[in-house]
Design a protein around this motif. Sequence first.
Motif: not given
Length: 371
Positions: A143-150, A249-251
């Motif tokens: 999965a590819q997460a974000s540092d600023t998800p919100y 979907r996993y980014n």
Amino acid sequence: MLILNHPRFSAVIGLCGLAYLAVVGKFSFISVALGQPAALTTSQSEALNAYNKTVQDFRSILSERRAQINSKQKLPDKPGQDLYLARVAMMGAYKDLTDVLPSRIGRPNKYKIPPAYFDADNEPLIDEYKSLFRIMQAPPANAQASDTPYKDVVDLGTAIGRVKGLDAAHAEVAGRISLAVFFAETDGNQNIGNARSNSYKGSFQTGVSEDKNGQSKWAAIKKSIAALDPKLNARDEKEEARVGNSDQRYNHWTGVRNGLMNAHADLFPKIPAIMKALPDPIDQMRFFELIQIIPSPAKSALNSGNLLNYRISEPRIMGYLRNNSMFAFGKADRAKTSATMREILDSMWLFNDIFSRALAKFGEVKAQQKG
């Protein structure tokens, strides 16, 4: 989808990880009969016995699943489904009990569930429930997460709203609603799986076909997005390159983007009308979550010209609502064969706490942007 979990989302009540032995230690119960009148009517006694059994059943499946996880056993298919059904049964049986024995309605609980539906003494059970779902729905390794998800969710929702013709103020509402749906689907967690479904995954809990549909719709407005917000478009291209041929979907960025485009973007131009019909921001969030759960009936209600009085009677749709924790608890609720949109929105009380948290997080995002 208290998310007390519905199939489309992960969690809607607080997160709490408890060690197994500590949890089990909290699973001892004082007899629920203590403090009650010595003589109960037949209906009261039956309701009490039924409730006691559901509590025991819930404890049993929680302990079974925890033992399987701790011993690294292979989990059953959709390992969260039995937990979910047992939790629903416990809350429903408690509502049946408090209906015939109102004195059993106790103190408020930390999950802000109406006390007529939940005994606060059982908070440790829900703590463990949420802990298990966190484990079972953890993002995959790729999965590819974000540092600023919100911020990502707000930025995408706002930009899509502008491209769809909204002015700045209403586009901001689109960003706020987008963040609320993200919270409702995942409790604000990125890239999660789904312990109750093999279909819905990722930051917006979309299926494969929904994700593909969202990709196609995004491609159709991409030039407009680039003209409106070159910086956001550059971020989009970066994430597209990052995900490559993997499951979008996993980014986090592409998962949210595609989810919004699939189900919600086409309704963004109607936000001014929705706000007029539903002036309460929480009601607006509830309505857009219904677009995620029962899209066609929700759109029909909106197009009817009488949104709040529009009645849904189809058994299949009522089943979808119950599977997402509406009209699901107790005999009286489950006996309903139809409901108006006003009644449906009011039945979404399990979403209230998470929508309130989404509103607070939206305020933080906007404050950071202004700062």
